[in-house]
Structure formats: structure tokens, C-alpha cells
Design a protein around this motif. Structure first.
Motif, PDB file in Angstrom:
ATOM      1  N   VAL A  32       0.837  -1.194   0.000  1.00 14.32           N
ATOM      2  CA  VAL A  32       0.000   0.000   0.000  1.00 14.32           C
ATOM      3  C   VAL A  32       0.874   1.247   0.000  1.00 14.32           C
ATOM      4  O   VAL A  32       1.712   1.426   0.876  1.00 14.32           O
ATOM      5  CB  VAL A  32      -0.923   0.028   1.226  1.00 14.32           C
ATOM      6  N   LEU A  34       0.720   5.443  -0.117  1.00 17.31           N
ATOM      7  CA  LEU A  34      -0.099   6.655  -0.048  1.00 17.31           C
ATOM      8  C   LEU A  34       0.710   7.868  -0.500  1.00 17.31           C
ATOM      9  O   LEU A  34       0.360   8.992  -0.204  1.00 17.31           O
ATOM     10  CB  LEU A  34      -0.601   6.888   1.381  1.00 17.31           C
ATOM     11  N   GLU A  84       2.216  -3.262   5.593  1.00 19.03           N
ATOM     12  CA  GLU A  84       0.799  -2.925   5.680  1.00 19.03           C
ATOM     13  C   GLU A  84       0.538  -1.483   6.089  1.00 19.03           C
ATOM     14  O   GLU A  84       0.966  -0.576   5.395  1.00 19.03           O
ATOM     15  CB  GLU A  84       0.103  -3.910   6.623  1.00 19.03           C
ATOM     16  N   ASP A  85      -0.152  -1.271   7.244  1.00 16.65           N
ATOM     17  CA  ASP A  85      -0.526   0.104   7.576  1.00 16.65           C
ATOM     18  C   ASP A  85       0.696   0.977   7.845  1.00 16.65           C
ATOM     19  O   ASP A  85       0.675   2.173   7.590  1.00 16.65           O
ATOM     20  CB  ASP A  85      -1.519   0.160   8.744  1.00 16.65           C
ATOM     21  N   PHE A  86       1.799   0.371   8.316  1.00 20.87           N
ATOM     22  CA  PHE A  86       2.982   1.186   8.572  1.00 20.87           C
ATOM     23  C   PHE A  86       3.672   1.597   7.295  1.00 20.87           C
ATOM     24  O   PHE A  86       4.182   2.703   7.185  1.00 20.87           O
ATOM     25  CB  PHE A  86       3.948   0.457   9.493  1.00 20.87           C
ATOM     26  N   ALA A  88       2.008   2.127   4.653  1.00 12.97           N
ATOM     27  CA  ALA A  88       1.101   3.165   4.152  1.00 12.97           C
ATOM     28  C   ALA A  88       1.473   4.518   4.743  1.00 12.97           C
ATOM     29  O   ALA A  88       1.591   5.510   4.018  1.00 12.97           O
ATOM     30  CB  ALA A  88      -0.346   2.805   4.480  1.00 12.97           C
ATOM     31  N   ILE A  89       1.693   4.583   6.079  1.00 11.55           N
ATOM     32  CA  ILE A  89       1.990   5.911   6.630  1.00 11.55           C
ATOM     33  C   ILE A  89       3.423   6.335   6.340  1.00 11.55           C
ATOM     34  O   ILE A  89       3.711   7.524   6.266  1.00 11.55           O
ATOM     35  CB  ILE A  89       1.649   6.042   8.137  1.00 11.55           C
ATOM     36  N   THR A  90       4.337   5.379   6.116  1.00 13.81           N
ATOM     37  CA  THR A  90       5.686   5.776   5.704  1.00 13.81           C
ATOM     38  C   THR A  90       5.641   6.429   4.329  1.00 13.81           C
ATOM     39  O   THR A  90       6.223   7.501   4.115  1.00 13.81           O
ATOM     40  CB  THR A  90       6.628   4.554   5.650  1.00 13.81           C
ATOM     41  N   MET A  92       3.103   7.808   2.942  1.00 13.73           N
ATOM     42  CA  MET A  92       2.407   9.078   3.121  1.00 13.73           C
ATOM     43  C   MET A  92       3.400  10.137   3.593  1.00 13.73           C
ATOM     44  O   MET A  92       3.419  11.272   3.084  1.00 13.73           O
ATOM     45  CB  MET A  92       1.298   8.896   4.153  1.00 13.73           C
ATOM     46  N   GLY A  93       4.258   9.748   4.555  1.00 19.77           N
ATOM     47  CA  GLY A  93       5.287  10.655   5.049  1.00 19.77           C
ATOM     48  C   GLY A  93       6.212  11.097   3.929  1.00 19.77           C
ATOM     49  O   GLY A  93       6.566  12.275   3.833  1.00 19.77           O
ATOM     50  N   VAL A  94       6.600  10.170   3.055  1.00 24.79           N
ATOM     51  CA  VAL A  94       7.461  10.519   1.920  1.00 24.79           C
ATOM     52  C   VAL A  94       6.787  11.600   1.080  1.00 24.79           C
ATOM     53  O   VAL A  94       7.425  12.574   0.664  1.00 24.79           O
ATOM     54  CB  VAL A  94       7.760   9.263   1.060  1.00 24.79           C
ATOM     55  N   PHE A  96       4.593  13.879   2.072  1.00 24.61           N
ATOM     56  CA  PHE A  96       4.620  15.172   2.767  1.00 24.61           C
ATOM     57  C   PHE A  96       6.029  15.766   2.761  1.00 24.61           C
ATOM     58  O   PHE A  96       6.196  16.982   2.592  1.00 24.61           O
ATOM     59  CB  PHE A  96       4.136  15.022   4.207  1.00 24.61           C
ATOM     60  N   PHE A 207      -0.833  15.535  -1.170  1.00 25.11           N
ATOM     61  CA  PHE A 207      -1.454  14.314  -0.661  1.00 25.11           C
ATOM     62  C   PHE A 207      -2.785  14.017  -1.351  1.00 25.11           C
ATOM     63  O   PHE A 207      -3.105  12.859  -1.610  1.00 25.11           O
ATOM     64  CB  PHE A 207      -1.653  14.449   0.853  1.00 25.11           C
ATOM     65  N   ILE A 211      -4.138  10.536  -3.016  1.00 27.00           N
ATOM     66  CA  ILE A 211      -5.407   9.898  -2.641  1.00 27.00           C
ATOM     67  C   ILE A 211      -6.308   9.743  -3.865  1.00 27.00           C
ATOM     68  O   ILE A 211      -6.988   8.728  -4.009  1.00 27.00           O
ATOM     69  CB  ILE A 211      -6.108  10.725  -1.542  1.00 27.00           C
ATOM     70  N   LEU A 214      -5.057   6.792  -5.657  1.00 32.86           N
ATOM     71  CA  LEU A 214      -5.411   5.590  -4.888  1.00 32.86           C
ATOM     72  C   LEU A 214      -6.889   5.263  -5.054  1.00 32.86           C
ATOM     73  O   LEU A 214      -7.263   4.087  -5.187  1.00 32.86           O
ATOM     74  CB  LEU A 214      -5.080   5.802  -3.416  1.00 32.86           C
TER      75      LEU A 214
END
Lengths: 284, 287
Positions: A32, A34, A84-86, A88-90, A92-94, A96, A207, A211, A214
Motif C-alpha cells: 500500500v 499513499l 501494511e498500515d505502517f 502506508a503511513i511511511t 504518506m510521510g514521503v 509530505f 497528498f 489519494i 489511490l
């Protein structure tokens, strides 16, 4: 075709390219992401600098893809560490960090963006044909990968990483391959975008763009090639056909994400498959 | 004096992050859901506070109404969105939550208008002198509010039956159930309390800035994900420390690194670095 229709075809093409790239990473290989807009943006900025320096169009397209793929490889390494979800937020962080970094870089035009991008020199029709050609090529590559040993490896990793590892599948290699290929496509899309708008600002790669891409993959059906293409075309065109939808575009994308995740996790492709199965059953 | 002011400003921001992120960490600790839409509830809380206060003239009533309504909304989000997804991979709830958050932001823009609302009464403008340093009254209200809320939560977790039930359910749901704890009820109460905190944070920020906007949740939403990861996921104390630390680091970052990097990106650099080096979080105990 008038100028407006040509513009639409270009925008749709760029979005299909982005969705196909993300579908390779998230759909085929189950990772995943983001932060797809960051790779789109990396390709766009690299292409803008190259084009402004006078390089010809084919070189610029490849350079956009390669630059994005280098970042994609780096981010791919994080997928070996978190899942998985981590992941995804990593990613996402990239996304930002990418925007936060570009906003402050004078040599990338900071908030004002880059404007001195030369014309592609293909003419309107030529440019559209190039867009369509690239989309066709990317779809063909995706279809080929899906049927090849590479696609088989991706599917194994997406399905159950631990089992894939026990079967002797080199999981890290497949994940990195998915990230490199998927982000390469995003980078090429970025280069096309640069020639299309001839003006880029950091806000175009935020972002909400990640999205939006996605939501195309999710609504189409994660991993389904034609589903993702149909969804990318529909979600890009719907806001164009109606002023009302255009005003509430993000609301539509958000609602579609929620509804798909909640009621139809396999997206359009899943709905069509189950419908056709039901039809066939009622025939016999 | 610059350093005192930077640290103070950092603590004010950090305490806002803390009140938002505490709710997230409660939800993550219990259900392993990264609840991005939490920041949508925070915005809702801020709007209800301002609108109720302007209608009734009482700030206390506004805050109370916000806490109650938003708490109920939080339970509704759990019931309608997350509960049917608990058996699915964790990223499903995360993506659905992002979708819900976008819907909420857009709905606020449509319902309340894009320009934001303010209290009818004047802003808390005066400054309070504490010896050589002075602090804006609104900042002081934010700090005091956060301390009261977080102390209240600590008491709730340590001294009440719900706190015991919560901790038991987090540690071992099956065991908790066999001891007669209604774990389903714990989940609902958990969402209620977490959302009450979101509403309270919204109220405090509304007072702090005297402005509520549809997009006010954007920054806390994703940043508080970074904070709960840094704090060691589900660790209330770690989350608190990470929030305050991030507030202070951002205050310094704006001054010393502002030329290279946007302030809002700092949290994510930390997020990425920490996840790569210590995936269990900065303040997590053991592994």
C-alpha cells in the motif's frame, strides 16, 4: 476534436498512467502506497529541469521515469522494513516530505514553481497520440507482467508474504521490482504532465493527488487491469461532465473510497465478476 | 529569551498535538486502527463549540455540547465503518478512514462555508506575566486545558472500573472476556472517550486562534499519526512525550531549518527515520 477534448484526453491519459503505476505496487504486489504523487512530482521536476536545459523529448521522458524510479527504489527499501498500515503511513510521510522539501528549494522555483518549459514540438494531435501510445504501452506492460513469472511472484508476495518466503520466493527483490517499475511509470507520467501544462508548482503533487490516484485503483478493483483503467477514466471525466460534481470532486472521491472499502472491497472488477457469475448461474 | 519563547510556543503546539494524538493512541491500542478521521471529529468539535457559544453566549456550554455530540459521533463512526472491517487487513480501515476524513472536510466546507467562523466575543488577547516571561492568555488556556484533560485521562485509566477494563482488554481480550469484562462495550466507551478528547482539542484550538476552518484538521490528522508512531503505538505516556517533543522541535525547526524544509514536513522525517531504525517506536518498551 476541439482543444477542450484534446486537453481531456491528455488529463485522462496522465491519470491512467499514474493509476497503472500504483496498481503495479499496490494491486499486483500488495504494497500500500499513499505517496504516489511524490514519484509523479519527482518525475515532473526532473523532466522540467531537463526540458528547460534543452534535452529532446524522448530523453526527458526517460529521465523523468528514471529519477522517479531511483526515489522509488529508496522508498521500496522501507517496504522491506515495515508492512501494511505502517508502510502506508511511511509512504504518506514521503509524500509530505517531498512537498515540504520542494516548497523551500529556490532552484526548483519554491512556491512559484517552474515555468520556463519549452514546447514539445509535436503539435496538438501528435502530443495526444504520444499520450495514448504511452498509455497503451503501459497497459501492455502491466498485462504482460501480470501473466509472467514476475506477476506470479508479485501475487505470491501480495497474498501471503510469509508463505511466499517459505516457498523460496525472494520477497525483497519482488517488492523492490514493483516499486521501481510502478514509480518509473509515475515519473514518465510526470514528464508528460510537464509538457502538457508547461508549468509546475509543488501543490500539484500533494497528498490529495496521491489519494485521488489511490481512489482510482481502489474503485477499479485493486490488481485488476481493466477495472483500474475504467475507474481512472471515469473518475477523471465525471467532474468534467458536471459543474456540480466538479465542485464536490473530493467529496465524491472520499465517499467512493469509504463505500468501496466498506461494501465492495474488490471494486468495480469485483462487482462485475460476481454479477457475471450470478448471470451464468441463472442461465444454467 | 528567544529560547524560552520557542520552548513555550513549542509546548503550546505540542499540548494541542498531545490532546489529539492521545485519542488516536487509545483507539490504536485497543483495535489497531489508524483513525485518520479523528481529526475530522476534532474539526467538528471546534465548529460545535463556536456555533453553540455564539448562540447561547456560554463557552462552557459550547465545549460541553461539542464533547457530547462528538463523542456520540465517534461511537457512530466505529459502529458504521470500523466494526465490519475488524477482520480485514489493517490498511483497509486506514484507507477507509482517510476517505471518511476527506468527506468530513468537504462537508464542513459545504455546510459551514470555506472561510471559517469566529467567536462573537473578543479574542483572549491579554498577556499574563510570569516573572520575566509573559505568555498570551490564549496560550495559557491551551496549556492548562491540556494538563487538565490529560490528568483526567490518567485518573480515568488508573482509578476507575473502565480504566481497569480498558487495560485488561488491551493486554489480553480473551482473558478479559473470561473475567466478565464486556469487551464490546469497552470498544464503544473507548471511541466515546477518544472522540471527547478530539472535541476538547478542537474547542481549545478554537479559543486559541479564535478561528475554526473546514481544513483545520488537515495538519493534526496526518501529523498525529506520526506522533503515535513515535510514541510507541498505544503507549499513552510515549505519545504525550512525542507530542511535546515534536512541538518544541518544530518551533526550533521553523527558525533554524525553515529555509530548507517546510515546518509540517519535520514530523514525517522523524516518522520515516524512526520507523526505519526502531519500528516499534521511539518510546516503546522492549519489543
Amino acid at each position: 476534436m476541439g482543444a477542450y477534448e484534446l486537453t481531456l484526453v491528455a488529463v485522462v491519459s496522465i491519470n491512467v498512467m499514474l493509476a497503472l503505476g500504483l496498481n503495479l505496487i499496490t494491486g499486483f504486489c500488495g504494497q500500500v502506497s499513499l505517496g504516489h504523487a511524490a514519484f509523479f512530482g519527482t518525475g515532473a521536476y526532473a523532466a522540467a529541469l531537463m526540458a528547460a536545459a534543452g534535452w529532446p523529448l524522448p530523453v526527458v521522458l526517460v529521465a523523468g521515469g528514471v529519477t522517479a524510479a531511483v526515489l522509488g527504489l529508496l522508498v521500496g527499501f522501507t517496504s522491506l522494513r515495515v508492512r501494511e498500515d505502517f508502510l502506508a503511513i511511511t509512504t504518506m510521510g514521503v509524500g509530505f516530505v517531498f512537498v515540504g522539501f520542494v516548497r523551500k528549494q529556490g532552484w526548483l522555483g519554491a512556491e512559484m514553481g517552474l515555468t520556463n518549459i519549452p514546447d514539445h514540438g509535436l503539435g496538438d494531435i501528435g502530443f495526444i497520440l504520444m499520450c495514448l501510445g504511452l498509455v497503451a504501452a503501459m497497459a501492455a506492460i502491466s498485462a504482460h507482467i501480470k501473466r509472467s513469472w514476475l506477476g506470479f511472484g508479485f501475487a505470491a508476495v501480495a497474498d501471503d508474504e510469509a508463505t511466499a518466503r517459505t516457498l523460496g520466493i525472494n520477497v525483497p527483490l519482488y517488492k523492490l521490482a514493483a516499486f521501481v517499475i510502478g514509480t518509473f511509470l509515475a515519473g514518465v507520467a510526470g514528464a508528460v504532465y510537464v509538457y502538457f501544462t508547461r508549468f509546475i508548482i509543488p501543490g500539484a503533487f500533494g497528498f490529495t493527488v496521491s489519494i485521488s490516484i489511490l481512489s482510482m485503483v481502489i474503485v477499479g478493483g485493486v490488481g485488476s487491469l481493466w477495472g483500474v483503467i475504467v475507474a481512472a477514466v471515469l473518475l477523471t471525466l465525471l467532474p468534467e461532465f458536471s459543474r456540480v460534481i466538479n465542485d464536490y470532486k473530493l467529496l465524491l472521491y472520499g465517499a467512493l473510497i469509504v463505500l468501496t472499502m466498506r461494501f465492495a472491497p474488490d471494486g468495480l472488477a469485483g462487482i462485475v465478476t460476481s454479477l457475471s457469475r450470478r448471470l451464468r448461474r441463472s442461465e444454467t | 529569551m528567544l529560547h524560552v519563547e520557542l520552548v513555550l510556543q513549542g509546548l503550546v503546539n505540542g499540548s494541542m498535538y498531545a490532546v489529539v494524538a492521545i485519542g488516536l493512541t487509545l483507539i490504536y491500542g485497543l483495535l489497531r486502527i489508524l483513525h485518520v478521521a479523528h481529526a475530522g471529529l476534532y474539526t467538528l468539535g471546534a465548529y460545535i463549540t463556536v456555533l453553540t457559544t455564539n448562540a447561547t453566549g456560554s463557552l462552557a456550554l459550547g465545549i460541553l455540547a461539542a464533547m457530547l455530540v462528538v463523542g456520540l459521533c465517534g461511537m457512530l463512526v466505529y459502529r458504521l465503518l470500523y466494526e465490519p472491517m475488524l477482520e480485514r487487513p489493517p490498511y483497509v480501515a486506514l484507507i477507509a478512514s482517510i476517505g471518511l476524513f476527506i468527506c468530513m472536510e468537504e462537508s464542513y466546507r459545504i455546510v459551514f462555508g470555506p472561510y471559517g467562523s469566529s467567536f462573537d466575543m473578543p479574542r483572549l488577547g491579554e498577556r499574563i506575566a510570569l516573572g520575566p516571561i509573559s505568555i498570551a492568555a490564549a496560550d495559557a488556556a491551551m496549556l492548562v486545558g491540556a494538563i487538565v484533560l490529560l490528568t483526567g485521562l490518567a485518573m480515568l485509566m488508573r482509578r476507575t472500573r473502565f480504566g481497569v477494563a480498558w487495560r485488561a482488554t488491551v493486554t489480553d481480550p480473551a482473558m478479559a472476556r473470561s473475567f466478565g469484562i464486556d469487551t464490546i462495550k469497552v470498544r464503544y466507551v473507548n471511541f466515546f472517550i477518544a472522540s471527547v478528547f478530539a472535541a476538547a482539542a478542537g474547542s481549545l484550538v478554537a479559543v486559541l486562534n479564535n478561528l475554526v476552518e473546514p481544513t483545520m484538521g488537515s495538519v493534526p490528522s496526518y501529523k498525529s499519526l506520526a506522533i503515535i508512531v513515535l510514541g510507541g503505538l498505544g503507549q499513552v505516556g510515549g505519545t504525550l512525550a512525542a507530542a511535546l517533543l515534536l512541538g518544541v522541535i518544530e518551533a526550533y525547526g521553523t527558525i533554524y531549518a525553515g529555509a530548507y524544509l517546510d515546518r509540517d514536513a519535520i514530523a514525517f522525517i522523524f516518522l520515516i527515520v524512526v520507523l526505519m531504525i526502531r519500528p516499534q517506536g521511539l518510546f516503546a518498551r522492549g519489543s
